[in-house]
Write a protein that holds these residues in place. Structure first.
Motif, PDB file in Angstrom:
ATOM      1  N   VAL A 199       0.839  -1.203   0.000  1.00 62.98           N
ATOM      2  CA  VAL A 199       0.000   0.000   0.000  1.00 62.98           C
ATOM      3  C   VAL A 199       0.870   1.248   0.000  1.00 62.98           C
ATOM      4  CG1 VAL A 199      -1.580   1.364   1.423  1.00 62.98           C
ATOM      5  CG2 VAL A 199      -2.018  -1.071   1.059  1.00 62.98           C
ATOM      6  N   ASP A 200       1.821   1.297   0.915  1.00 66.10           N
ATOM      7  CA  ASP A 200       2.620   2.511   1.065  1.00 66.10           C
ATOM      8  C   ASP A 200       3.480   2.782  -0.171  1.00 66.10           C
ATOM      9  OD1 ASP A 200       3.076   4.621   3.059  1.00 66.10           O
ATOM     10  OD2 ASP A 200       5.164   3.967   2.955  1.00 66.10           O
ATOM     11  N   ALA A 201       4.016   1.705  -0.772  1.00 64.55           N
ATOM     12  CA  ALA A 201       4.802   1.889  -1.990  1.00 64.55           C
ATOM     13  C   ALA A 201       3.938   2.455  -3.112  1.00 64.55           C
ATOM     14  CB  ALA A 201       5.433   0.567  -2.414  1.00 64.55           C
ATOM     15  N   THR A 202       2.697   1.983  -3.205  1.00 65.13           N
ATOM     16  CA  THR A 202       1.793   2.478  -4.239  1.00 65.13           C
ATOM     17  C   THR A 202       1.432   3.936  -3.987  1.00 65.13           C
ATOM     18  OG1 THR A 202       0.889   0.242  -4.464  1.00 65.13           O
ATOM     19  CG2 THR A 202      -0.375   2.024  -5.447  1.00 65.13           C
ATOM     20  N   VAL A 203       1.182   4.272  -2.726  1.00 66.15           N
ATOM     21  CA  VAL A 203       0.875   5.658  -2.369  1.00 66.15           C
ATOM     22  C   VAL A 203       2.052   6.568  -2.679  1.00 66.15           C
ATOM     23  CG1 VAL A 203       0.521   7.197  -0.386  1.00 66.15           C
ATOM     24  CG2 VAL A 203      -0.896   5.152  -0.652  1.00 66.15           C
ATOM     25  N   GLU A 204       3.259   6.144  -2.316  1.00 65.93           N
ATOM     26  CA  GLU A 204       4.441   6.970  -2.562  1.00 65.93           C
ATOM     27  C   GLU A 204       4.689   7.144  -4.063  1.00 65.93           C
ATOM     28  OE1 GLU A 204       6.258   8.749  -0.433  1.00 65.93           O
ATOM     29  OE2 GLU A 204       4.765   8.135   1.063  1.00 65.93           O
ATOM     30  N   ALA A 205       4.487   6.084  -4.838  1.00 64.99           N
ATOM     31  CA  ALA A 205       4.653   6.203  -6.290  1.00 64.99           C
ATOM     32  C   ALA A 205       3.632   7.168  -6.874  1.00 64.99           C
ATOM     33  CB  ALA A 205       4.522   4.828  -6.945  1.00 64.99           C
ATOM     34  N   TYR A 206       2.407   7.108  -6.360  1.00 62.41           N
ATOM     35  CA  TYR A 206       1.364   8.032  -6.818  1.00 62.41           C
ATOM     36  C   TYR A 206       1.732   9.470  -6.474  1.00 62.41           C
ATOM     37  CZ  TYR A 206      -3.109  10.490  -6.931  1.00 62.41           C
ATOM     38  OH  TYR A 206      -4.103  11.408  -7.186  1.00 62.41           O
ATOM     39  N   LYS A 207       2.208   9.699  -5.242  1.00 62.63           N
ATOM     40  CA  LYS A 207       2.616  11.041  -4.832  1.00 62.63           C
ATOM     41  C   LYS A 207       3.750  11.562  -5.712  1.00 62.63           C
ATOM     42  CE  LYS A 207       3.282  11.578  -0.406  1.00 62.63           C
ATOM     43  NZ  LYS A 207       3.696  11.215   0.978  1.00 62.63           N
ATOM     44  N   ALA A 208       4.712  10.701  -6.000  1.00 59.22           N
ATOM     45  CA  ALA A 208       5.828  11.105  -6.853  1.00 59.22           C
ATOM     46  C   ALA A 208       5.344  11.447  -8.252  1.00 59.22           C
ATOM     47  CB  ALA A 208       6.872  10.001  -6.904  1.00 59.22           C
ATOM     48  N   GLY A 209       4.408  10.655  -8.751  1.00 59.16           N
ATOM     49  CA  GLY A 209       3.865  10.905 -10.084  1.00 59.16           C
ATOM     50  C   GLY A 209       3.086  12.188 -10.155  1.00 59.16           C
ATOM     51  N   THR A 210       2.260  12.458  -9.137  1.00 56.71           N
ATOM     52  CA  THR A 210       1.471  13.680  -9.165  1.00 56.71           C
ATOM     53  C   THR A 210       2.360  14.891  -8.964  1.00 56.71           C
ATOM     54  OG1 THR A 210       0.961  13.374  -6.809  1.00 56.71           O
ATOM     55  CG2 THR A 210      -0.676  12.607  -8.399  1.00 56.71           C
ATOM     56  N   ALA A 211       3.403  14.728  -8.115  1.00 56.18           N
ATOM     57  CA  ALA A 211       4.339  15.843  -7.925  1.00 56.18           C
ATOM     58  C   ALA A 211       5.079  16.156  -9.212  1.00 56.18           C
ATOM     59  CB  ALA A 211       5.332  15.498  -6.806  1.00 56.18           C
ATOM     60  N   LEU A 212       5.502  15.093  -9.911  1.00 53.53           N
ATOM     61  CA  LEU A 212       6.183  15.283 -11.187  1.00 53.53           C
ATOM     62  C   LEU A 212       5.258  15.954 -12.188  1.00 53.53           C
ATOM     63  CD1 LEU A 212       8.618  14.771 -13.031  1.00 53.53           C
ATOM     64  CD2 LEU A 212       7.681  12.507 -13.533  1.00 53.53           C
ATOM     65  N   GLY A 213       3.988  15.517 -12.173  1.00 51.37           N
ATOM     66  CA  GLY A 213       3.022  16.127 -13.078  1.00 51.37           C
ATOM     67  C   GLY A 213       2.845  17.605 -12.811  1.00 51.37           C
ATOM     68  N   ALA A 214       2.842  17.986 -11.525  1.00 49.38           N
ATOM     69  CA  ALA A 214       2.696  19.385 -11.179  1.00 49.38           C
ATOM     70  C   ALA A 214       3.891  20.207 -11.639  1.00 49.38           C
ATOM     71  CB  ALA A 214       2.504  19.531  -9.667  1.00 49.38           C
ATOM     72  N   GLU A 215       5.089  19.606 -11.515  1.00 48.51           N
ATOM     73  CA  GLU A 215       6.306  20.295 -11.936  1.00 48.51           C
ATOM     74  C   GLU A 215       6.296  20.514 -13.456  1.00 48.51           C
ATOM     75  OE1 GLU A 215       9.089  18.344  -8.430  1.00 48.51           O
ATOM     76  OE2 GLU A 215       9.545  17.997 -10.536  1.00 48.51           O
ATOM     77  N   VAL A 216       5.859  19.470 -14.169  1.00 43.37           N
ATOM     78  CA  VAL A 216       5.822  19.573 -15.640  1.00 43.37           C
ATOM     79  C   VAL A 216       4.824  20.652 -16.056  1.00 43.37           C
ATOM     80  CG1 VAL A 216       5.189  18.360 -17.745  1.00 43.37           C
ATOM     81  CG2 VAL A 216       6.576  17.208 -16.003  1.00 43.37           C
ATOM     82  N   ALA A 217       3.662  20.648 -15.371  1.00 41.27           N
ATOM     83  CA  ALA A 217       2.633  21.636 -15.707  1.00 41.27           C
ATOM     84  C   ALA A 217       3.118  23.050 -15.446  1.00 41.27           C
ATOM     85  CB  ALA A 217       1.356  21.357 -14.896  1.00 41.27           C
ATOM     86  N   ALA A 218       3.926  23.208 -14.382  1.00 44.83           N
ATOM     87  CA  ALA A 218       4.441  24.544 -14.041  1.00 44.83           C
ATOM     88  C   ALA A 218       5.464  24.991 -15.080  1.00 44.83           C
ATOM     89  CB  ALA A 218       5.068  24.521 -12.652  1.00 44.83           C
TER      90      ALA A 218
END
Length: 402
Positions: free
Chosen positions: A383-402
């Motif tokens: 569970v935690d690995a999946t959550v952390e991967a999701y957080k990393a992905g959404t953070a990366l997405g936010a950086e790309v969008a910026a």
């Protein structure tokens, strides 16, 4: 005499060392913010068991499922082509739910508000005075949800393009297909709601450390002098999924007469329907994130723990059978085995909720899993690995969008 060739030995800590031994953070078992991450990263993206094909045996047969974490009502329908499809239970005119019944059989689905009518394949068939609308019927089909079947069990996913179900199941797919559930024609069901986090609830059913304390009357065959805690014979890890092989005390006292009758009649019925004791009869199959199934041909038991909130869950317990009851004694056997499952669960419920109350206080920063609670640790790590991967992905997405 115990049939194992050597005295029982629990799985060694060395063999499980790769899972680690550190304490586990307590907050993910009660924190609404972490629950929201689980909801988005896991439950809105993975495959979830919601039923069985025996519930929709004919064209037009349907079941409705309310999925709180997704704020969704789902229709699973068998079409005229025998295909199984899943749709949001929502009219594409103005959102009114089409169906209130839990199950049934219909050739079409009509909205009670303005009588828009849909086929079993989700297409809009008719709508009063549709010429006044500025859209085509094809654009008004029911919104689909991914659905697939393995071993007769129906899985849905809210992901737009989920990994194929059999790929997600990996090497467990063929083993599940060989179990009685793949041929099941009926089942007994017990549904409960519990004031506890879904992981805390699920963990209770994937460790045996508590058996001798919570189930002193009902765990006779699962514990004994040779294995006082009823630890499993072996564990298996299959990506995010896991298995364990249940140990049986061959020297356990003989069950009470009603139990002997029930198991005897259930065994006769299973044999009559061609169900044989397989190499997986003692295995417990845990599918990420919230489903498990016991391979036993006599108590073919599944359990889904569906999250409602950070501290509330719904469980669905089923015993699957092949063939209808052929006699009163067979009916008794099936009812008795279901009642036994409910009795055992009743012994668990209070301590699960007491654990949740303790965690909700925030008094603990961490909880502790011992070696033989390996499946609990594996679930949390997955569970935690999946959550952390999701957080990393959404953070990366936010950086790309910026």
């Amino acid at each position: 005499m115990n049939t194992h060739s050597a005295p029982f030995q629990p799985v060694s800590a060395q063999n499980l060392a790769w899972l680690g031994t550190d304490p586990i953070p307590a907050k993910p078992y009660y924190d609404p913010a972490y629950f929201e991450l689980e909801r988005q990263a896991i439950f809105m993206r993975t495959w979830l068991n919601v039923g069985h094909v025996c519930e929709i045996p004919e064209s037009g047969s349907f079941i409705r499922r309310e999925i709180e974490f997704a704020n969704a009502s789902i229709l699973i329908v068998r079409g005229k082509d025998d295909g199984i499809r899943a749709f949001h239970n929502v009219c594409t005119h103005r959102g009114t739910q089409l169906v209130q019944a839990e199950a049934g059989r219909q050739s079409t689905f009509s909205c009670p508000y303005h009588m828009w009518t849909f086929s079993t394949d989700g297409a809009l068939l008719s709508a009063p005075d549709f010429d006044q609308f500025h859209v085509g019927k094809k654009e008004c089909a029911l919104p689909r949800i991914a659905v697939d079947v393995c071993a007769g069990m129906i899985f849905i996913s809210f992901a737009e393009a989920p990994e194929p179900l059999r790929d997600w199941l990996g090497d467990l797919a063929d083993r599940l297909e060989a179990l009685p559930v793949a041929r099941a024609t009926t089942f007994h069901e017990y549904v409960y709601e519990i004031d506890a986090n879904w992981k805390l609830t699920y963990d209770n059913f994937q460790e045996n450390y508590h058996l001798r304390f919570i189930h002193p009357r009902s765990a006779g065959a699962g514990t004994g002098a040779e294995n006082p805690f009823g630890y499993p014979v072996r564990y298996g890890f299959h990506g995010q999924h896991r298995t364990q092989t249940i140990w049986t005390n061959r020297n356990a006292p003989q069950p009470a007469a009603p139990a002997m009758i029930a198991y005897g009649k259930a065994a006769e019925a299973a044999a009559a329907n061609g169900v044989l004791v397989s190499q997986d009869a003692k295995d417990y199959f845990a599918l990420f994130p919230n489903f498990f199934l016991l391979g036993s041909p006599l108590q073919h038991f599944s359990h889904v723990v569906m999250p409602i909130s950070a501290t509330r869950s719904r469980g669905v317990i089923r015993l699957y059978w092949i063939g209808e009851d052929q006699s009163a004694s067979e009916r008794f056997a099936r009812e008795y085995l279901m009642a036994t499952a409910r009795d055992i669960h009743a012994e668990d419920r209070g301590v699960i909720e007491a654990g949740q109350k303790g965690l909700n206080s925030g008094a603990l920063t961490h909880i502790h899993f011992q070696t033989q609670e390996a499946l609990c640790r594996h679930l949390f790590l997955s569970v935690d690995a999946t959550v952390e991967a999701y957080k990393a992905g959404t953070a990366l997405g936010a950086e790309v969008a910026a």
